[in-house]
Design a protein around this motif. Structure first.
Motif, PDB file in Angstrom:
ATOM      1  N   THR A  72       0.673  -1.002  -0.180  1.00  0.00           N
ATOM      2  CA  THR A  72       0.103  -0.001   0.036  1.00  0.00           C
ATOM      3  C   THR A  72       0.592   1.255   0.621  1.00  0.00           C
ATOM      4  O   THR A  72       1.706   1.417   0.527  1.00  0.00           O
ATOM      5  CB  THR A  72      -1.128   0.516   1.353  1.00  0.00           C
ATOM      6  OG1 THR A  72      -1.602  -1.189   1.602  1.00  0.00           O
ATOM      7  CG2 THR A  72      -1.851   1.359   1.363  1.00  0.00           C
ATOM      8  N   ASP A  73       1.103   1.974  -0.395  1.00  0.00           N
ATOM      9  CA  ASP A  73       1.485   3.457  -0.207  1.00  0.00           C
ATOM     10  C   ASP A  73       1.761   3.991   1.073  1.00  0.00           C
ATOM     11  O   ASP A  73       1.134   4.259   1.332  1.00  0.00           O
ATOM     12  CB  ASP A  73       0.874   4.674  -1.389  1.00  0.00           C
ATOM     13  CG  ASP A  73      -0.107   4.575  -2.868  1.00  0.00           C
ATOM     14  OD1 ASP A  73       1.558   3.216  -3.368  1.00  0.00           O
ATOM     15  OD2 ASP A  73      -1.015   5.117  -3.624  1.00  0.00           O
ATOM     16  N   ALA A  74       3.438   4.016   0.679  1.00  0.00           N
ATOM     17  CA  ALA A  74       3.621   4.289   2.406  1.00  0.00           C
ATOM     18  C   ALA A  74       4.727   5.714   2.217  1.00  0.00           C
ATOM     19  O   ALA A  74       5.226   6.126   0.617  1.00  0.00           O
ATOM     20  CB  ALA A  74       3.824   2.715   2.920  1.00  0.00           C
ATOM     21  N   ILE A  75       4.576   6.574   3.079  1.00  0.00           N
ATOM     22  CA  ILE A  75       5.066   7.622   3.019  1.00  0.00           C
ATOM     23  C   ILE A  75       6.337   7.488   4.123  1.00  0.00           C
ATOM     24  O   ILE A  75       6.055   7.476   4.733  1.00  0.00           O
ATOM     25  CB  ILE A  75       4.227   8.617   3.531  1.00  0.00           C
ATOM     26  CG1 ILE A  75       3.205   9.291   1.815  1.00  0.00           C
ATOM     27  CG2 ILE A  75       5.240  10.365   3.306  1.00  0.00           C
ATOM     28  CD1 ILE A  75       3.797   8.914   0.742  1.00  0.00           C
ATOM     29  N   ILE A  76       7.720   7.880   3.431  1.00  0.00           N
ATOM     30  CA  ILE A  76       8.704   7.802   4.492  1.00  0.00           C
ATOM     31  C   ILE A  76       9.077   9.160   4.305  1.00  0.00           C
ATOM     32  O   ILE A  76       9.658   9.788   2.830  1.00  0.00           O
ATOM     33  CB  ILE A  76       9.830   7.286   3.809  1.00  0.00           C
ATOM     34  CG1 ILE A  76       9.577   5.481   3.548  1.00  0.00           C
ATOM     35  CG2 ILE A  76      11.122   6.786   4.657  1.00  0.00           C
ATOM     36  CD1 ILE A  76      10.621   4.077   3.507  1.00  0.00           C
ATOM     37  N   THR A  77       9.332   9.943   5.618  1.00  0.00           N
ATOM     38  CA  THR A  77       9.551  11.558   5.412  1.00  0.00           C
ATOM     39  C   THR A  77      11.091  11.290   6.505  1.00  0.00           C
ATOM     40  O   THR A  77      11.685  10.682   6.807  1.00  0.00           O
ATOM     41  CB  THR A  77       8.684  12.011   6.905  1.00  0.00           C
ATOM     42  OG1 THR A  77       7.605  11.566   6.472  1.00  0.00           O
ATOM     43  CG2 THR A  77       9.409  13.365   6.917  1.00  0.00           C
ATOM     44  N   TYR A  78      12.213  11.928   5.238  1.00  0.00           N
ATOM     45  CA  TYR A  78      13.568  12.318   5.559  1.00  0.00           C
ATOM     46  C   TYR A  78      14.034  13.860   5.808  1.00  0.00           C
ATOM     47  O   TYR A  78      13.403  14.538   5.406  1.00  0.00           O
ATOM     48  CB  TYR A  78      14.175  12.152   4.182  1.00  0.00           C
ATOM     49  CG  TYR A  78      14.069  10.567   3.782  1.00  0.00           C
ATOM     50  CD1 TYR A  78      14.943   9.686   3.142  1.00  0.00           C
ATOM     51  CD2 TYR A  78      12.792  10.748   3.070  1.00  0.00           C
ATOM     52  CE1 TYR A  78      14.481   8.616   2.884  1.00  0.00           C
ATOM     53  CE2 TYR A  78      12.765   9.274   2.545  1.00  0.00           C
ATOM     54  CZ  TYR A  78      13.945   7.901   2.258  1.00  0.00           C
ATOM     55  OH  TYR A  78      13.823   6.739   1.659  1.00  0.00           O
ATOM     56  N   THR A  79      14.430  13.932   6.695  1.00  0.00           N
ATOM     57  CA  THR A  79      14.802  15.172   7.456  1.00  0.00           C
ATOM     58  C   THR A  79      16.757  15.012   6.889  1.00  0.00           C
ATOM     59  O   THR A  79      17.479  14.490   7.375  1.00  0.00           O
ATOM     60  CB  THR A  79      15.174  15.281   8.319  1.00  0.00           C
ATOM     61  OG1 THR A  79      13.295  15.203   8.699  1.00  0.00           O
ATOM     62  CG2 THR A  79      15.308  16.671   9.450  1.00  0.00           C
ATOM     63  N   ALA A  80      16.896  16.151   6.141  1.00  0.00           N
ATOM     64  CA  ALA A  80      18.409  16.069   5.677  1.00  0.00           C
ATOM     65  C   ALA A  80      19.594  17.633   6.436  1.00  0.00           C
ATOM     66  O   ALA A  80      18.504  18.258   6.368  1.00  0.00           O
ATOM     67  CB  ALA A  80      18.202  15.883   4.681  1.00  0.00           C
ATOM     68  N   LYS A  81      20.498  17.346   7.131  1.00  0.00           N
ATOM     69  CA  LYS A  81      20.978  18.411   8.692  1.00  0.00           C
ATOM     70  C   LYS A  81      22.363  18.677   7.294  1.00  0.00           C
ATOM     71  O   LYS A  81      23.085  17.616   7.180  1.00  0.00           O
ATOM     72  CB  LYS A  81      20.897  18.217   9.174  1.00  0.00           C
ATOM     73  CG  LYS A  81      21.294  20.003  10.016  1.00  0.00           C
ATOM     74  CD  LYS A  81      21.309  19.898  11.492  1.00  0.00           C
ATOM     75  CE  LYS A  81      21.779  20.469  12.113  1.00  0.00           C
ATOM     76  NZ  LYS A  81      21.612  20.525  13.893  1.00  0.00           N
ATOM     77  N   ASN A  82      22.911  20.292   7.494  1.00  0.00           N
ATOM     78  CA  ASN A  82      24.112  20.162   6.875  1.00  0.00           C
ATOM     79  C   ASN A  82      24.680  19.838   7.730  1.00  0.00           C
ATOM     80  O   ASN A  82      25.328  21.196   9.196  1.00  0.00           O
ATOM     81  CB  ASN A  82      23.988  20.943   5.982  1.00  0.00           C
ATOM     82  CG  ASN A  82      25.743  21.451   5.310  1.00  0.00           C
ATOM     83  OD1 ASN A  82      26.784  20.688   5.676  1.00  0.00           O
ATOM     84  ND2 ASN A  82      25.903  22.915   4.039  1.00  0.00           N
TER      85      ASN A  82
END
Length: 609
Positions: A390-400
C-alpha cells in the motif's frame, strides 16, 4: 733331349694359355658384378628456388632441371655404358616430357654427370612437378635397369583454407568482448613462415608462427566491438620463405556476420548496492549487499552481476549469480569486495527472460568517500511498520553538519531511486522531504548522497548514510492479497487485465491455481509464492459482456501440503466509453442549465427595463 724340349715348350704354352684365361676371366663380368651409385640434384636456371624442410621448392615461372651424377665402383678395367631414362609429369596430370634417354659412359672409380630436361614452372602444372627416372647400364649388348626413383619439386604458392566464427551471430552485446575465432590450414605451399591472422575490420587476431603444408592451427581473440553490424573476413599474412618478403592474402569467402547491440536498459528493474560503512580512509575488504527487484512483466530465468571497467565493458566473469527472480519479486546477495576510497565502482546486472538471448540491464555506481559525511539524514514512517503493498510515505530530514555550504545535491535511496534534488543546503540548514513506495518485503534504507562541498577546492563528495530497516506488516496466519490492475474493457467481450497476487501472511504457498468463479475456469498457475512475494498473471481475451465485476479465487497448498483456498472481493469492471458518455451527458446537463439560467436572467433584466 728332343722330347725334353717338346715337353718344355708344351709346359710354357700351358702356362701362357692358363694366365691368358685368367686375364680374360678377370675382364668378363655379369650384371651382379656392376656397382653404380646415383646422386640427383635440382639445378635452378632462373627464378627462385631452394630446399624448404627437405623439399625443393620453386617460385612460379622459375626454370630448373634435374642432374644425375653417376659413379662407377665396379671392379672392371673397362668403361661401362650408362643411361638415364627420364620422364617429367605434373600434379595436374600433364606429361611435361615423356621418357627420354640420356646416355654416357663411365670407367672404374670415376663419375659422370647427366643433365635432364629443363622445366619452366607453369600455372597449368598444378602444385608440383615430378621427375621419374631409371638408371640403366649396358652389358653384353643389352640394357639393364640398375635402380629407379623419383623426385618432386613443389611450387611455392601458399594456399590457405579456414573457418571463422563469432558469438555475435546473430546478436552480441557491446558490454562484453565478442569472440572471434576459427581454424586455418595450409592446404598447399610446403611451409609459410610467421603466419598472422587479421580481421578485415578489426585488425590482428592472432600470431601463429610457421605452418607446414597440411597442418592446421586454431586462433581466437576476444574483441571489444561497439554497437553496429559485423560484416568482415579473414586476411592471412605470412613470410615468403623463398625471398623473405611479407605477403598478405585476403580470404573474402571466409567471412563472419553478426550484430552488436547495446543491452536495453530496463527501468522497471531496481538495482542497488549498499554497505555497512559510510566512509573509509584506506582500502578495505567490505561486505557489499546487492539488491535486485524485478518489477517487469516477465519472470527472469537467470541474472548475473558484473563489474564494469572505465569504458563500460563488463568483466570476463560475473561476480554474482542472482539466479531466477520472478516478476514482482526481489533478491539480495552479499559479497566481500576490496574497496578503495574515492573510487567509483560501476556494477551492472544482466537479466535474461525466456525465449530471448538479449538480457535486460540495470546499473549502479558505488563509491565510498575518504572523508566523513557532511549531511546527516533521519528517516521516519507513520506507525511501527510499513503497510503491505500500500502506498507508504517515508519522511526524510537532511541536515548539513559541515562548515561549508553544499550544492548540486542528489539523494537516492535503494529501490526508491532518486528521492531528493536541490541546488544548495547551507551549513547548519535542515530540509525535510518525503518519498512514496509500495513494499512487500522489509525495506533497507541507506541513502546515497552526491554533492559538491563549497570549500576552496569545490570538493565533489559521494557518500552513504547508515542503514535503517523498515519492517513490513504481515498477517500472523496464512494470507493472500489480490489486486486487479491495468484493466482494459473498451471491448468487454475482449477485456484484459493484470492479476497481482501477493503473499502477506506467514507461510509459503505452492501449486497455486487462479480460478474464475463465474464458471470455474482455470486462468493460470503459479508454482511457488514465498512470503512477501508478488506474482502477476496477465489475462487477455476475457469476455465480460454480461458481467460488471471480476470475481476470482485462488486454490493452493501451504508448504506443508495443506490444501486451502482464498476468495477475494469482486472488482468492478466498466467500459470507459460508457463513463465518457455519462460524463459527457452530465456536462451537457450542466451547460444546458447554465445557458437556461443565463437566458432567464437576461429576460428578467429586459422586463425591468
Amino acid at each position: 733331349m728332343k722330347y725334353k724340349k717338346i715337353i718344355s715348350a708344351l709346359f710354357i704354352s700351358f702356362i701362357i694359355i692358363l694366365f691368358s684365361g685368367i686375364a680374360i676371366a678377370e675382364d668378363t663380368i655379369t650384371t651382379s658384378d656392376v656397382h653404380l651409385s646415383l646422386v640427383t640434384n635440382i639445378s635452378l636456371k632462373s627464378g627462385q628456388g631452394k630446399n624448404i624442410d627437405s623439399v625443393y621448392t620453386v617460385a612460379q615461372g622459375s626454370s630448373f632441371c634435374q642432374t644425375y651424377n653417376i659413379k662407377n665402383s665396379t671392379d672392371y678395367s673397362g668403361s661401362i655404358e650408362v643411361a638415364i631414362y627420364e620422364k617429367i609429369t605434373s600434379s595436374s596430370g600433364k606429361t611435361i616430357s615423356d621418357w627420354t634417354t640420356l646416355t654416357s659412359a663411365v670407367t672404374r672409380g670415376s663419375a659422370t654427370t647427366v643433365t635432364g630436361k629443363t622445366v619452366n614452372m607453369d600455372v597449368t602444372y598444378g602444385k608440383s612437378v615430378t621427375f621419374s627416372y631409371r638408371l640403366m647400364f649396358k652389358l653384353n649388348g643389352e640394357w639393364n635397369q640398375y635402380s629407379s626413383s623419383s623426385n618432386t619439386v613443389k611450387l611455392y604458392s601458399p594456399q590457405f583454407t579456414a573457418t571463422y566464427t563469432t558469438d555475435a551471430n546473430p546478436v552480441g552485446l557491446s558490454d562484453f568482448p565478442a569472440y572471434f575465432g576459427g581454424k586455418i590450414t595450409l592446404s598447399s605451399g610446403v611451409k609459410a613462415g610467421g603466419v598472422k591472422i587479421y580481421d578485415s575490420a578489426y585488425g590482428l587476431i592472432a600470431e601463429l608462427g610457421d605452418i607446414k603444408e597440411g597442418e592446421s592451427k586454431k586462433f581466437q581473440k576476444d574483441l571489444a566491438v561497439p554497437a553496429g553490424v559485423i560484416n568482415s573476413y579473414l586476411i592471412v599474412e605470412y613470410i615468403d620463405l623463398l625471398n623473405g618478403e611479407i605477403v598478405r592474402t585476403e580470404l573474402p569467402d571466409v567471412k563472419i556476420t553478426g550484430k552488436i547491440i547495446d543491452p536495453p536498459i530496463e527501468t522497471r528493474m531496481s538495482f542497488n548496492v549498499t554497505c555497512p560503512k559510510t566512509y573509509i580512509e584506506t582500502a578495505q575488504n567490505i561486505d557489499l549487499t546487492f539488491e535486485f527487484k524485478n518489477d517487469t512483466q516477465y519472470d527472469i530465468i537467470t541474472a548475473f552481476i558484473y563489474q564494469l571497467d572505465d569504458t563500460g565493458k563488463a568483466t570476463s566473469e560475473p561476480i554474482l549469480d542472482m539466479g531466477s527472480v520472478l516478476k514482482g519479486s526481489s533478491t539480495t546477495l552479499t559479497k566481500n569486495i576490496k574497496i578503495e576510497p574515492d573510487k567509483i565502482y560501476s556494477y551492472a546486472i544482466y537479466a535474461y527472460v525466456e525465449d530471448s538471448s538479449t538480457p535486460f540491464k540495470a546499473t549502479y555506481d558505488f563509491s565510498l568517500s575518504s572523508i566523513p559525511p557532511c549531511l546527516e539524514i533521519q528517516r521516519s514512517i507513520e506507525g511501527a511498520k510499513l503497510p503491505f503493498y500500500t502506498d507508504a510515505i517515508i519522511t526524510y530530514t537532511a541536515k548539513n553538519i559541515s562548515s561549508y555550504e553544499v550544492t548540486n545535491i542528489t539523494i537516492t535511496d535503494g529501490i526508491l531511486g532518486q528521492i531528493y534534488k536541490a541546488d544548495s543546503i547551507k551549513s547548519g540548514e535542515q530540509v525535510t522531504f518525503t518519498a512514496k513506495g509500495k513494499f512487500t518485503n522489509d525495506f533497507t534504507s541507506q541513502p546515497t548522497m552526491s554533492l559538491i562541498i563549497k570549500d576552496n577546492k569545490n570538493t565533489s563528495h559521494t557518500f552513504f548514510t547508515t542503514k535503517q530497516i523498515f519492517q513490513v506488516e504481515r498477517k500472523a496466519q496464512p494470507s493472500m492479497m489480490m489486486q486487479i490492475e491495468n484493466i482494459n474493457a473498451k471491448n468487454k467481450e475482449n477485456s484484459s487485465f493484470d492479476v497481482v497476487i501477493l503473499n502477506d501472511g506467514n507461510t509459503n504457498f505452492i501449486d497455486l491455481e487462479l480460478i474464475d468463479t463465474r464458471n470455474g475456469a482455470l486462468l493460470g498457475n503459479i508454482s511457488l509464492l514465498n512470503i512477501g512475494d508478488k506474482q502477476i498473471i496477465s489475462l487477455a481475451s476475457q469476455n465480460y459482456k454480461n458481467d460488471s465485476e471480476i470475481k476470482l479465487m485462488v486454490k493452493c497448498k501451504t508448504d506443508t501440503y495443506q490444501e486451502t483456498e482464498f476468495t477475494f472481493d469482486p472488482v468492478h469492471i466498466s467500459n470507459p466509453l460508457i463513463k465518457i458518455i455519462i460524463i459527457s451527458a452530465a456536462l451537457l446537463v450542466v451547460i444546458g442549465s447554465a445557458v437556461f439560467l443565463t437566458i432567464k436572467k437576461r429576460k428578467r433584466i429586459y422586463s425591468i427595463k
